[in-house]
Design a protein around this motif. Structure first.
Motif, PDB file in Angstrom:
ATOM      1  N   LEU A  54       0.834  -1.207   0.000  1.00  0.00           N
ATOM      2  CA  LEU A  54       0.000   0.000   0.000  1.00  0.00           C
ATOM      3  C   LEU A  54       0.867   1.256   0.000  1.00  0.00           C
ATOM      4  N   LEU A  55       2.000   1.207   0.676  1.00  0.00           N
ATOM      5  CA  LEU A  55       2.930   2.336   0.684  1.00  0.00           C
ATOM      6  C   LEU A  55       3.477   2.599  -0.711  1.00  0.00           C
ATOM      7  N   SER A  56       3.858   1.537  -1.402  1.00  0.00           N
ATOM      8  CA  SER A  56       4.360   1.679  -2.773  1.00  0.00           C
ATOM      9  C   SER A  56       3.286   2.274  -3.684  1.00  0.00           C
ATOM     10  N   LEU A  57       2.054   1.804  -3.517  1.00  0.00           N
ATOM     11  CA  LEU A  57       0.944   2.349  -4.301  1.00  0.00           C
ATOM     12  C   LEU A  57       0.705   3.818  -3.969  1.00  0.00           C
ATOM     13  N   ALA A  58       0.817   4.176  -2.688  1.00  0.00           N
ATOM     14  CA  ALA A  58       0.615   5.561  -2.263  1.00  0.00           C
ATOM     15  C   ALA A  58       1.689   6.480  -2.837  1.00  0.00           C
ATOM     16  N   VAL A  59       2.920   5.990  -2.949  1.00  0.00           N
ATOM     17  CA  VAL A  59       3.994   6.785  -3.559  1.00  0.00           C
ATOM     18  C   VAL A  59       3.671   7.079  -5.023  1.00  0.00           C
ATOM     19  N   ALA A  60       3.203   6.057  -5.736  1.00  0.00           N
ATOM     20  CA  ALA A  60       2.807   6.258  -7.133  1.00  0.00           C
ATOM     21  C   ALA A  60       1.656   7.262  -7.227  1.00  0.00           C
ATOM     22  N   ASP A  61       0.676   7.135  -6.341  1.00  0.00           N
ATOM     23  CA  ASP A  61      -0.468   8.044  -6.343  1.00  0.00           C
ATOM     24  C   ASP A  61      -0.054   9.465  -5.975  1.00  0.00           C
TER      25      ASP A  61
END
Length: 320
Positions: free
Chosen positions: A74-81
């Protein structure tokens, strides 16, 4: 007394580069009210997207209880977002202007960051689906198969692959910038739609759907009799991430459905602008989903907003 009428001035006003005459594109002017509306909407959503995802990044990074393999994804996804919210959406405001004045190479580079973030988001979604599949369907193997170190490696590979793929798919455009422009003042990027469709739409979505269908079947079977092999917390996480994936599919499908037509991606086209906006909107919706379904996110945000995270040992706070 004679009157001289200048016929060249209006023509020059309509061109992006008047000095180039027939080689220049005509300006695609928009009403002032439409331009202001686009400025306000994109700026507002950009700030909101960046702020919400920054809260997710701080929460998962700061609080030790949230250092789990699932939350790392989820952290990796949040960085992309976050990257979509801050630089990408703000750069889209440049496209409101009637002409592209930043040159052919910058036009190609302008598309690199969105391509990287979008591709990273797709791969992250696949990794999230795999994580939930293992947690629900083969829970006894989860602690040994899904470890923090392995997830870190896969997240790193995810971003490396997204960067490599983005440069490869844009290589022809970077090798000869402006190759697909019909006139000066235009920003046109040509992509291999077939390759992009297979690698970042058909294969990932097929994998996500198959994995979540399996998770759904197991979840329904164990809904009334939760055993040791399927914890309630894991089931709730699966439902939450199922909503996340569903919203992801709804936001990404329009762009790829339009791309099936195979036309060049012209940044100032209305259809392309709308489908890209829907993709970018997904980056804003993800943290909203966390707020509705994850109590730990609400608790973390409260500690962040009240600046309690500045207190000593705040990283050990109970947010679960």
């Amino acid at each position: 007394c004679s009157v001289r009428v200048n016929y060249t001035l209006p023509l020059f006003d309509e061109l992006c580069f008047p000095q180039l005459l027939n080689m220049s594109c005509k300006k695609h002017t928009r009403p002032h009210s439409d331009r202001m509306l686009i400025y306000i909407v994109f700026s507002s959503i950009s700030v909101l997207t960046a702020s919400l995802n920054l809260l997710v990044i701080i929460s998962i990074s700061h609080f030790r209880q949230l250092h789990t393999p699932t939350n790392l994804l989820l952290l990796s996804l949040a960085v992309a977002d976050f990257l979509v919210g801050l630089p990408v959406m703000l750069l889209q405001i440049l496209l409101v202007e009637p002409c592209w004045f930043l040159g052919d190479l910058v036009c190609v580079l302008f598309y690199v960051l969105p391509c990287i973030t979008v591709n990273a988001s797709v791969v992250n979604m696949v990794l999230i689906s795999v994580d939930r599949y293992v947690a629900i369907c083969i829970p006894l193997h989860y602690p040994t198969k899904i470890t923090q170190k392995r997830v870190q490696i896969f997240v790193l590979l995810c971003w490396i692959y997204a960067v490599f793929y983005s440069f490869m798919i844009l290589y022809d455009n970077m090798k000869q910038p402006g190759k697909y422009n019909s006139c000066y003042g235009q920003c046109v990027v040509n992509l291999n739609i077939d390759v992009d469709m297979v690698l970042f739409f058909i294969i990932p979505i097929t994998a996500i759907v198959i994995l979540y269908m399996r998770v759904f079947v197991v979840a329904v079977t164990l809904q009334r009799s939760v055993t040791v092999t399927a914890k309630k917390s894991e089931m709730k996480a699966a439902r939450t991430l199922g909503v996340l994936v569903a919203v992801f599919l709804m936001c990404y499908c329009p762009y790829y459905c339009v791309s099936i037509s195979g036309y060049n991606i012209i940044f100032d086209s209305l259809i392309n602008g709308f489908t890209l906006f829907v993709i970018y909107l997904n980056s804003c919706l993800n943290p909203v989903i966390y707020a509705f379904f994850y109590p730990w996110f609400r608790k973390s945000v409260k500690l962040i907003v009240t600046l309690e995270i500045l207190q000593p040992n705040s990283c050990e706070a109970n947010v679960l």
